[in-house]
Design an enzyme around this catalytic site. Structure first.
Site, PDB file in Angstrom:
ATOM      1  N   SER A  41      25.800  51.505  37.627  1.00 27.70           N
ATOM      2  CA  SER A  41      26.863  50.639  37.151  1.00 27.70           C
ATOM      3  C   SER A  41      27.788  51.457  36.263  1.00 27.70           C
ATOM      4  CB  SER A  41      26.279  49.482  36.330  1.00 27.70           C
ATOM      5  OG  SER A  41      27.305  48.739  35.698  1.00 27.70           O
TER       6      SER A  41
ATOM      7  N   TYR B 255      21.108  46.169  29.491  1.00 29.88           N
ATOM      8  CA  TYR B 255      21.600  46.468  30.832  1.00 29.88           C
ATOM      9  C   TYR B 255      22.273  47.842  30.862  1.00 29.88           C
ATOM     10  CZ  TYR B 255      24.197  45.991  35.217  1.00 29.88           C
ATOM     11  OH  TYR B 255      24.716  46.187  36.473  1.00 29.88           O
TER      12      TYR B 255
END
Length: 165
Positions: free
Chosen positions: A83, A96
């Site tokens: 990501s 995250y």
């Protein structure tokens, strides 16, 4: 086939069934991910741990299941879906973002290991999609808000891409 990638035994079991049923795996795409939003002190410890189980440890486990046969055959490709948030943190995403950052180092290490061990037929690719404008990332704002808003993927686009894939 379905697999709970937060569960080591389930990964081992499904990997074994997959290889028995379909033969050696040539392409492994690690694409699981969970995100628990919130400030560091507000996140439940269990949610932080689950972020790392799914977003990092599952990659180690699936690769350990499939890489040996790729090495034996001198052929394979491991794709890691990270990501952009692993390259830059934004508010409400500490677990995250840090777990996805770990994937960057892991993927780089994996490519060096394959190369230095003489497994030239085993390739690696790291993919850095940006966040999708959906409920998962609601309230997550980058310091570079203007830039991040212009590259944020719409949920409709992500759904369309998934259908094509």
């Amino acid at each position: 086939m379905q697999c709970d990638v937060s569960n080591k035994e389930n990964i081992d079991q499904q990997a074994s069934i997959c290889q028995e049923r379909y033969g050696p795996v040539s392409i492994l795409v690690n694409n699981a991910g969970v995100m628990y939003g919130g400030k560091v002190l507000e996140l439940a410890v269990e949610d932080i741990e689950m972020s790392f189980k799914v977003n990092v440890l599952a990659h180690f486990r699936t690769i350990r299941s499939f890489l040996p046969s790729m090495q034996e055959r001198g052929h394979g490709h491991i794709v890691t879906i990270g990501s952009c948030l692993g390259l830059m943190g934004i508010n409400q995403t500490s677990a995250y973002a840090s777990s996805k950052h770990a994937l960057t180092a892991f993927s780089e290490s994996l490519s060096y290991i394959a190369e230095s061990s003489g497994y030239t037929g085993v390739k690696t690719t790291m993919v850095y999609p940006f966040q999708i404008d959906n409920e998962m990332f609601a309230g997550c704002i980058s310091r570079h808000h203007t830039i991040s808003q212009s590259v944020m993927l719409s949920q409709e686009y992500a759904d369309l891409y998934r259908m094509i894939d």
